[in-house]
Design a protein around this motif. Structure first.
Motif, PDB file in Angstrom:
ATOM      1  N   TYR A   5       0.840  -1.209   0.000  1.00 54.74           N
ATOM      2  CA  TYR A   5       0.000   0.000   0.000  1.00 54.74           C
ATOM      3  C   TYR A   5       0.866   1.245   0.000  1.00 54.74           C
ATOM      4  CZ  TYR A   5      -3.449  -3.486   1.044  1.00 54.74           C
ATOM      5  OH  TYR A   5      -4.229  -4.601   0.975  1.00 54.74           O
ATOM      6  N   GLN A   6       0.262   2.303  -0.538  1.00 53.10           N
ATOM      7  CA  GLN A   6       0.994   3.561  -0.658  1.00 53.10           C
ATOM      8  C   GLN A   6       1.319   4.172   0.703  1.00 53.10           C
ATOM      9  OE1 GLN A   6      -1.312   6.166  -3.022  1.00 53.10           O
ATOM     10  NE2 GLN A   6       0.317   6.466  -4.528  1.00 53.10           N
ATOM     11  N   SER A   7       0.407   3.976   1.632  1.00 52.20           N
ATOM     12  CA  SER A   7       0.611   4.570   2.951  1.00 52.20           C
ATOM     13  C   SER A   7      -0.177   3.792   3.991  1.00 52.20           C
ATOM     14  CB  SER A   7       0.116   6.022   2.950  1.00 52.20           C
ATOM     15  OG  SER A   7      -1.289   6.020   2.757  1.00 52.20           O
ATOM     16  N   LYS A   8       0.129   4.111   5.258  1.00 55.18           N
ATOM     17  CA  LYS A   8      -0.601   3.507   6.385  1.00 55.18           C
ATOM     18  C   LYS A   8      -2.084   3.858   6.296  1.00 55.18           C
ATOM     19  CE  LYS A   8       1.534   3.733  10.390  1.00 55.18           C
ATOM     20  NZ  LYS A   8       1.852   2.555  11.175  1.00 55.18           N
ATOM     21  N   ALA A   9      -2.349   5.113   5.886  1.00 52.90           N
ATOM     22  CA  ALA A   9      -3.757   5.557   5.811  1.00 52.90           C
ATOM     23  C   ALA A   9      -4.544   4.658   4.860  1.00 52.90           C
ATOM     24  CB  ALA A   9      -3.815   7.010   5.346  1.00 52.90           C
ATOM     25  N   VAL A  10      -3.920   4.237   3.779  1.00 48.30           N
ATOM     26  CA  VAL A  10      -4.624   3.416   2.782  1.00 48.30           C
ATOM     27  C   VAL A  10      -4.957   2.037   3.365  1.00 48.30           C
ATOM     28  CG1 VAL A  10      -4.477   2.339   0.503  1.00 48.30           C
ATOM     29  CG2 VAL A  10      -3.591   4.648   0.836  1.00 48.30           C
ATOM     30  N   TYR A  11      -3.981   1.374   3.986  1.00 49.68           N
ATOM     31  CA  TYR A  11      -4.316   0.031   4.483  1.00 49.68           C
ATOM     32  C   TYR A  11      -5.182   0.087   5.738  1.00 49.68           C
ATOM     33  CZ  TYR A  11      -0.103  -0.154   7.631  1.00 49.68           C
ATOM     34  OH  TYR A  11       0.840   0.072   8.572  1.00 49.68           O
ATOM     35  N   GLU A  12      -5.008   1.146   6.529  1.00 47.61           N
ATOM     36  CA  GLU A  12      -5.878   1.246   7.717  1.00 47.61           C
ATOM     37  C   GLU A  12      -7.331   1.509   7.308  1.00 47.61           C
ATOM     38  OE1 GLU A  12      -4.436   3.759  10.867  1.00 47.61           O
ATOM     39  OE2 GLU A  12      -3.075   2.170  11.551  1.00 47.61           O
ATOM     40  N   GLU A  13      -7.515   2.204   6.223  1.00 51.96           N
ATOM     41  CA  GLU A  13      -8.873   2.442   5.707  1.00 51.96           C
ATOM     42  C   GLU A  13      -9.526   1.106   5.323  1.00 51.96           C
ATOM     43  OE1 GLU A  13     -11.787   4.699   5.556  1.00 51.96           O
ATOM     44  OE2 GLU A  13      -9.902   5.843   5.757  1.00 51.96           O
ATOM     45  N   LEU A  14      -8.713   0.265   4.732  1.00 49.66           N
ATOM     46  CA  LEU A  14      -9.176  -1.074   4.332  1.00 49.66           C
ATOM     47  C   LEU A  14      -9.556  -1.901   5.574  1.00 49.66           C
ATOM     48  CD1 LEU A  14      -9.077  -2.254   1.406  1.00 49.66           C
ATOM     49  CD2 LEU A  14      -7.038  -3.484   2.131  1.00 49.66           C
TER      50      LEU A  14
END
Ligand code: GRF
Length: 194
Positions: free
Chosen positions: A62-71
């Motif tokens: 993932y591009q960033s923590k925000a992206v995978y945490e959103e998932l």
């Protein structure tokens, strides 16, 4: 019954302690999801043996923590998860999950915080030559093991203590303390909701 998600990265002996406590009725919770960031980690085997759904993700993809945490957040919402319980999860929780679960993310750490935060707290205590260490359960904030402390339990380091023997003592305390403290938190919350 409180719906929880357990986040783990490794062996998952604390996950197992929670599964067992739920099984014997000592912890009134349901593990709705096990979240793991490491393929092949033994915590995933424990989850499948207990027939628990798990979500394994590769953070590097993932591009960033925000992206995978959103998932992850989407998965938690789909399952009505109320609390995130960290059990050897080796990543810092980011703003996405912290904001979605204020005072609802709990961690267990193998030292008496604020002493020996971060990685290898058991090794840090041995290297420092202290005679007392322990276990801390705390709410998670944006720092590394810095959130408000909920409970602590001491473990003495005996003369001639080895890493293995100390690890064993600390794990034994963790496995007893974590389900007990979570049960207290959840039942207090239920009382307040009634
Ligand atoms: C435990 O010592 C816990 O305190 C720390 O990571 C370790 C996880 O062990 N946060 P396990 O995977 O539950 O066996």
């Amino acid at each position: 019954m409180t719906n929880i998600a357990v986040f783990a990265s490794g062996n998952g002996s604390n996950l197992q302690a929670l599964i067992d406590a739920i099984g014997r009725g000592a912890l009134e919770a349901q593990i709705k999801l096990v979240v793991c960031d490491r393929p092949g980690a033994y915590c995933l085997t424990r989850a499948s043996q207990a027939r628990l759904p798990s979500f394994m993700f590769y953070p590097q993809k993932y591009q960033s923590k925000a992206v995978y945490e959103e998932l992850i957040l989407r998965q938690l919402r789909e399952r009505d998860v109320e609390y995130i319980v960290l059990a050897g999860y080796m990543r810092l929780i980011g703003p996405t999950l912290l904001e979605a679960f204020p005072q609802r993310i709990i961690n267990i750490h193998p030292s008496l915080l604020p002493s020996f935060p971060g990685k290898d707290a058991i090794g840090q205590a041995l290297a420092a030559g202290v005679t007392l260490t322990g276990v801390t359960i705390h709410y998670v904030d944006e720092g590394i093991d810095t959130g408000p402390i909920i409970a602590q339990w001491p473990v003495f380091i005996d003369p001639g203590e080895t890493r293995e023997s100390l690890e064993e003592k600390i794990h034994a305390v963790e496995h007893e303390l974590y389900p007990k403290v979570l049960q207290e938190i959840f039942s207090k919350r239920r009382e307040n909701l009634d």
